[in-house]
Scaffold this active site. Structure first.
Site, PDB file in Angstrom:
ATOM      1  N   GLY A  82       0.827  -1.212   0.000  1.00  0.00           N
ATOM      2  CA  GLY A  82       0.000   0.000   0.000  1.00  0.00           C
ATOM      3  C   GLY A  82       0.855   1.252   0.000  1.00  0.00           C
ATOM      4  N   SER A  96       1.067   3.582  -3.341  1.00  0.00           N
ATOM      5  CA  SER A  96       0.496   4.604  -4.230  1.00  0.00           C
ATOM      6  C   SER A  96      -0.882   5.070  -3.775  1.00  0.00           C
ATOM      7  CB  SER A  96       0.368   4.050  -5.647  1.00  0.00           C
ATOM      8  OG  SER A  96       1.586   3.552  -6.084  1.00  0.00           O
ATOM      9  N   SER A 131      -1.755  -4.003  -6.018  1.00  0.00           N
ATOM     10  CA  SER A 131      -1.797  -5.331  -6.649  1.00  0.00           C
ATOM     11  C   SER A 131      -2.190  -6.388  -5.626  1.00  0.00           C
ATOM     12  CB  SER A 131      -0.426  -5.705  -7.218  1.00  0.00           C
ATOM     13  OG  SER A 131      -0.011  -4.760  -8.151  1.00  0.00           O
ATOM     14  N   GLU A 159      12.502  -4.064  -4.297  1.00  0.00           N
ATOM     15  CA  GLU A 159      11.467  -4.138  -5.342  1.00  0.00           C
ATOM     16  C   GLU A 159      12.110  -4.040  -6.731  1.00  0.00           C
ATOM     17  OE1 GLU A 159       8.561  -0.992  -5.107  1.00  0.00           O
ATOM     18  OE2 GLU A 159       7.125  -2.133  -6.313  1.00  0.00           O
TER      19      GLU A 159
HETATM   20  C1  FAD Z   1       0.756  -3.217 -12.846  1.00  0.00           C
HETATM   21  C2  FAD Z   1       0.948  -2.229 -11.744  1.00  0.00           C
HETATM   22  C3  FAD Z   1       0.980  -2.681 -10.458  1.00  0.00           C
HETATM   23  C4  FAD Z   1       1.125  -1.779  -9.423  1.00  0.00           C
HETATM   24  N1  FAD Z   1       1.120  -2.267  -8.148  1.00  0.00           N
HETATM   25  C5  FAD Z   1       1.221  -1.414  -7.124  1.00  0.00           C
HETATM   26  C6  FAD Z   1       1.132  -1.892  -5.784  1.00  0.00           C
HETATM   27  O1  FAD Z   1       0.961  -3.101  -5.535  1.00  0.00           O
HETATM   28  N2  FAD Z   1       1.213  -1.016  -4.788  1.00  0.00           N
HETATM   29  C7  FAD Z   1       1.391   0.318  -5.004  1.00  0.00           C
HETATM   30  O2  FAD Z   1       1.504   1.052  -4.032  1.00  0.00           O
HETATM   31  N3  FAD Z   1       1.472   0.821  -6.270  1.00  0.00           N
HETATM   32  C8  FAD Z   1       1.369  -0.020  -7.325  1.00  0.00           C
HETATM   33  N4  FAD Z   1       1.423   0.465  -8.616  1.00  0.00           N
HETATM   34  C9  FAD Z   1       1.504   1.905  -8.839  1.00  0.00           C
HETATM   35  C10 FAD Z   1       2.832   2.390  -9.400  1.00  0.00           C
HETATM   36  O3  FAD Z   1       3.836   2.393  -8.429  1.00  0.00           O
HETATM   37  C11 FAD Z   1       2.566   3.779  -9.968  1.00  0.00           C
HETATM   38  O4  FAD Z   1       1.709   3.620 -11.088  1.00  0.00           O
HETATM   39  C12 FAD Z   1       3.818   4.502 -10.394  1.00  0.00           C
HETATM   40  O5  FAD Z   1       4.621   4.819  -9.292  1.00  0.00           O
HETATM   41  C13 FAD Z   1       3.476   5.793 -11.169  1.00  0.00           C
HETATM   42  O6  FAD Z   1       2.591   6.573 -10.467  1.00  0.00           O
HETATM   43  P1  FAD Z   1       1.232   7.131 -11.149  1.00  0.00           P
HETATM   44  O7  FAD Z   1       0.524   5.979 -11.761  1.00  0.00           O
HETATM   45  O8  FAD Z   1       0.525   7.945 -10.127  1.00  0.00           O
HETATM   46  O9  FAD Z   1       1.746   8.037 -12.341  1.00  0.00           O
HETATM   47  P2  FAD Z   1       2.231   9.568 -12.244  1.00  0.00           P
HETATM   48  O10 FAD Z   1       3.187   9.704 -11.121  1.00  0.00           O
HETATM   49  O11 FAD Z   1       1.033  10.451 -12.259  1.00  0.00           O
HETATM   50  O12 FAD Z   1       3.034   9.723 -13.604  1.00  0.00           O
HETATM   51  C14 FAD Z   1       2.362   9.938 -14.855  1.00  0.00           C
HETATM   52  C15 FAD Z   1       3.436  10.053 -15.941  1.00  0.00           C
HETATM   53  O13 FAD Z   1       4.265  11.202 -15.671  1.00  0.00           O
HETATM   54  C16 FAD Z   1       5.638  10.837 -15.613  1.00  0.00           C
HETATM   55  N5  FAD Z   1       6.326  11.607 -14.569  1.00  0.00           N
HETATM   56  C17 FAD Z   1       5.883  11.866 -13.320  1.00  0.00           C
HETATM   57  N6  FAD Z   1       6.816  12.579 -12.641  1.00  0.00           N
HETATM   58  C18 FAD Z   1       7.855  12.775 -13.488  1.00  0.00           C
HETATM   59  C19 FAD Z   1       9.111  13.446 -13.388  1.00  0.00           C
HETATM   60  N7  FAD Z   1       9.497  14.045 -12.255  1.00  0.00           N
HETATM   61  N8  FAD Z   1       9.944  13.441 -14.461  1.00  0.00           N
HETATM   62  C20 FAD Z   1       9.578  12.807 -15.617  1.00  0.00           C
HETATM   63  N9  FAD Z   1       8.388  12.168 -15.780  1.00  0.00           N
HETATM   64  C21 FAD Z   1       7.550  12.164 -14.732  1.00  0.00           C
HETATM   65  C22 FAD Z   1       5.627   9.344 -15.236  1.00  0.00           C
HETATM   66  O14 FAD Z   1       6.819   8.691 -15.672  1.00  0.00           O
HETATM   67  C23 FAD Z   1       4.375   8.849 -15.984  1.00  0.00           C
HETATM   68  O15 FAD Z   1       4.700   8.547 -17.310  1.00  0.00           O
HETATM   69  C24 FAD Z   1       1.267  -0.415  -9.681  1.00  0.00           C
HETATM   70  C25 FAD Z   1       1.245   0.053 -10.997  1.00  0.00           C
HETATM   71  C26 FAD Z   1       1.078  -0.838 -12.026  1.00  0.00           C
HETATM   72  C27 FAD Z   1       1.036  -0.326 -13.423  1.00  0.00           C
END
Ligand code: FAD
Length: 391
Positions: free
Chosen positions: A128, A130, A162, A245
């Protein structure tokens, strides 16, 4: 250093190989009920069997269910599991991320209570971290935990969690001091997913499956004894988890490459096998070189582990290169398959049980999970190459 196997290690490898040849799990690729057992039950049994044979978490201390063996033995087992093409284990997130975190930061009571059940799959965990508004910028998380006597009271929401729908426990981050700078007021909690006030809502993905969830907390009470590390110092603990991780997610795409080669040998264009086609030969050769480079990189990580050198940006490089290479392979597979690439699991005409469309969707997710490629590149540039911070 010499990373060739010595005589004892070769004998050990042969035993593992022999055991795997005689103990393949049955029907783990099928999600429904088989022989009266759900996929989760069958997956737990497979993990338990591997554990009882002595092939999980070999380097963990003996008192917590491990065998205190050197990292080379663990590497041999990982290599043989990949070679045998057997499914991964259902508790791999906890084995790879939480276990090493608890070994570093947990109290003696926490280690004895949680570590053995991680290995036996008696307790399945979810992560937990994100939240809406806190993904790449994880330290902005807002799920609040307030102390009330010997308990925290948790309110807020996690997302993309997940496996939350099948998890017994969560290792998660909560804000315990909203007035401190954002990295300073976070704590790391172990939360029982059966606690009153938790609602889990699975999210349906674009491939039609629902492997991750939203998790809502409404006055959820968590014992203070479930705090890992110090109060408000959870960022340090969280970072330990994240290093492990990246190690886990950066594993070699060798197995996928082998499957891709098999498929390329079978498929034909204009009567010629794709492995003889100029364009595909070139692309497959490039990928084979990258897979080999990743194998050599993993030996560097192994050497670090044997010498107890802390992982630096090398783990991030493995995660970045491994997941992007995985994506390139999935893309090539989709191009090779043409219309067949659109067929998914359960479709009667699908090739390889529809694994390729699932691999394609999954390859996009891999570049996000555990931190996106852009974030890995930023950190490698700043910490590894000493470049100026991105704005
Ligand atoms: C299959 C899958 C499983 C997951 N499982 C888990 C889980 O079990 N537990 C959990 O806690 N999370 C989980 N996640 C979440 C994952 O960690 C986040 O999706 C990830 O950290 C990105 O955050 P966001 O989706 O909020 O995207 P955002 O942070 O909103 O990013 C959106 C886009 O902007 C880009 N971006 C953002 N900031 C910057 C920067 N400073 N410079 C350049 N580019 C930038 C990113 O690269 C991305 O392309 C999972 C995600 C996926 C896809």
């Amino acid at each position: 250093m010499d990373l060739n196997l010595n005589a004892q290690e070769e004998a050990f490898r042969d035993r593992v190989r022999d055991w795997l040849a005689h103990n393949r799990p049955v029907a783990l690729h099928q999600r429904g009920v088989v022989d009266g057992k759900t996929w989760v039950q069958r997956a737990k049994e497979w993990q338990r069997k591997l554990y009882e044979a002595g092939y999980l978490a070999l380097s963990w201390p003996k008192e917590y269910g491990g065998q205190a063996l050197d990292p080379m033995r663990q590497a041999i087992v990982s290599e043989e599991l990949m070679r045998a093409n057997v499914p991964g284990v259902i508790g791999s997130n906890a084995i790879s991320m939480l276990g090493p975190t608890l070994i570093t930061w947990g109290t003696e009571e926490q280690k004895r209570r949680y570590l053995p059940k991680i290995l036996t799959a008696e307790e399945i965990w979810c992560q937990g971290y994100s939240e809406p508004g806190a993904g790449s910028d994880l330290a902005s998380l807002r799920t609040r935990a307030e102390l009330d006597g010997d308990e925290f009271v948790v309110n807020g929401q996690k997302v993309w969690t997940s496996g939350a729908h099948i998890a017994d426990m969560m290792f998660g981050l909560v804000r315990t001091n909203p007035d401190a700078p954002k990295h300073k007021g976070i704590s790391y909690l172990l939360i029982d997913m059966k606690s009153p006030g938790i609602t889990v809502r699975p999210l349906v993905q674009m491939n039609g499956e629902a492997d991750f969830c939203e998790v809502f907390f409404d006055n959820v009470r968590v014992p203070r004894a479930n705090l890992v590390g110090e109060l408000n110092e959870g960022w340090k603990v969280a970072n330990t988890t994240m290093v492990h991780e990246r190690n886990w997610l950066g594993s070699s795409p060798q197995r996928l490459f082998d499957k891709l080669m098999e498929r390329a040998r079978d498929l034909r264009r204009g009567g010629i096998a794709l492995t003889s086609h100029q364009l595909y030969r070139h692309r497959l050769a490039e990928m084979q070189i990258d897979v080999e480079a990743m194998r050599l990189h993993s030996l560097r990580l192994l050497s670090n582990a044997i010498h107890k050198r802390p992982g630096g940006v090398e783990n991030m490089v493995a995660k970045l290169v491994g997941t992007e290479l995985h994506h390139r392979m999935a893309l090539t597979a989709m191009e090779m398959l043409g219309d067949y690439g659109t067929l998914g699991r359960g479709e009667p005409s699908a090739l390889d049980r529809g694994v390729w469309s699932a691999t394609w969707f999954g390859s996009i997710a891999r570049m996000f999970g555990g931190g996106t490629s852009e974030i890995q590149k930023n950190v490698i540039a700043e910490r590894g190459l000493g470049m100026p911070r991105s704005r």
